[in-house]
Write an enzyme that holds these catalytic residues in place. Structure first.
Site, PDB file in Angstrom:
ATOM      1  N   LYS A   1       0.958  -1.303  -0.147  1.00  0.00           N
ATOM      2  CA  LYS A   1      -0.214  -0.169   0.281  1.00  0.00           C
ATOM      3  C   LYS A   1       1.050   1.067  -0.240  1.00  0.00           C
ATOM      4  CE  LYS A   1      -3.809   0.044   2.532  1.00  0.00           C
ATOM      5  NZ  LYS A   1      -3.723   0.070   3.687  1.00  0.00           N
TER       6      LYS A   1
ATOM      7  N   GLY B   1      -7.697   5.936  -1.751  1.00  0.00           N
ATOM      8  CA  GLY B   1      -8.322   5.903  -2.952  1.00  0.00           C
ATOM      9  C   GLY B   1      -8.023   4.722  -3.743  1.00  0.00           C
TER      10      GLY B   1
ATOM     11  N   ARG C   1      -9.898  13.382  10.201  1.00  0.00           N
ATOM     12  CA  ARG C   1     -11.195  13.925   9.265  1.00  0.00           C
ATOM     13  C   ARG C   1     -12.427  12.825   9.186  1.00  0.00           C
ATOM     14  NH1 ARG C   1     -11.603  10.642   4.906  1.00  0.00           N
ATOM     15  NH2 ARG C   1      -9.632  10.017   4.257  1.00  0.00           N
TER      16      ARG C   1
END
Length: 255
Positions: free
Chosen positions: A11, A17, A145
């Site tokens: 990763k 995304g 967030r």
């Protein structure tokens, strides 16, 4: 990689995304997949730093919404199930998870709160986990967030998470304790993408000719689009979110 064992995931450390991710089934595949992931990560995020982690094949992607104030109070607002994905990008999210039971919810909620507490977190955020078929869960990441799928949590808890974020930023105390929070009904969110179904659902650009959002009962639509808007190549392909609430999962699904 050998210590982790195969299959494993490569990763992008700086990304998300669904970009910079590769599934590797054997050591023989590592060199090719590492080079491919590095190249995509560098072009997408300006960094070729990578992470290797255990791959949970056939698992579920379950995340816990948390909120933490300056006074040290932390609560979780239960879970979202984000297992329906395409190219590692979420497509459908729902709350609560149909996979969850009371004990697993308590354990994952506590793990999320502890993760936030150990880093002195302040604000709203999401602690994400992978859960295998035997209900063993593994820390995936923390998003510090609001997330695209936060409305499903708002609809089952009655909490305005954006308002909470603003209150926390102003130094106020969380308005509710954990005991005050409960789940009411079921909510499902579907992302509306600008895609070409005939070409493997790849992102597509162009002019948006018609946009007529539903005003039916139990439906919330979050969007920033209008008829005549131009879909550019510079952003994510998501145009809008359709979020349905129902007294149970079947009603939410049908809406």
């Amino acid at each position: 990689a050998q210590n982790i064992g195969f299959p494993l995931m490569i990763k992008a450390a700086a990304g998300g995304g669904g970009r910079g991710i590769r599934l590797v089934n054997s050591l023989e595949e590592m060199d090719v997949q590492l080079a491919s992931a590095r190249k995509e990560s560098l072009s997408s995020f300006g960094s070729d730093e990578l992470i290797l982690e255990k791959a949970i094949v056939g698992g579920r992607h379950i995340e816990i919404q948390i909120a933490a104030d300056r006074q040290g109070n932390i609560v979780h607002l239960f879970e979202r199930d984000c297992s329906v994905q395409r190219r590692h990008q979420k497509v459908i999210e729902e709350a609560p998870s149909p996979f969850m039971n009371d004990q697993l919810r308590r354990e994952m909620g506590l793990a999320a709160i502890n993760a936030a507490r150990v880093v002195d977190y302040e604000g709203v955020g999401t602690v994400e986990f992978l859960v295998d078929a035997d209900q063993h869960f593994y820390f995936l990441e923390m998003n510090t967030r609001l997330q695209v799928e936060h409305p499903v949590t708002e609809l089952i808890t009655g909490v305005d998470i954006v308002d909470w974020q603003l209150q926390i930023a102003e130094g106020e105390q969380l308005p509710l304790d954990q005991a005050d929070l409960s789940i009411s009904g079921h909510s499902i969110e579907v992302r509306i993408y600008a895609e070409d179904p005939a070409n493997g659902f790849m992102p597509q650009t162009g002019r948006l000719s018609v946009f007529e959002p539903s005003e039916d009962a139990g439906i919330r639509i979050d969007h920033g689009i209008y008829p005549g808007a131009i879909v550019t190549p510079y952003y994510d392909a998501m145009l809008a979110k359709v979020i349905a609430w129902g007294k149970d999962r079947e009603e939410a699904r049908r809406r």
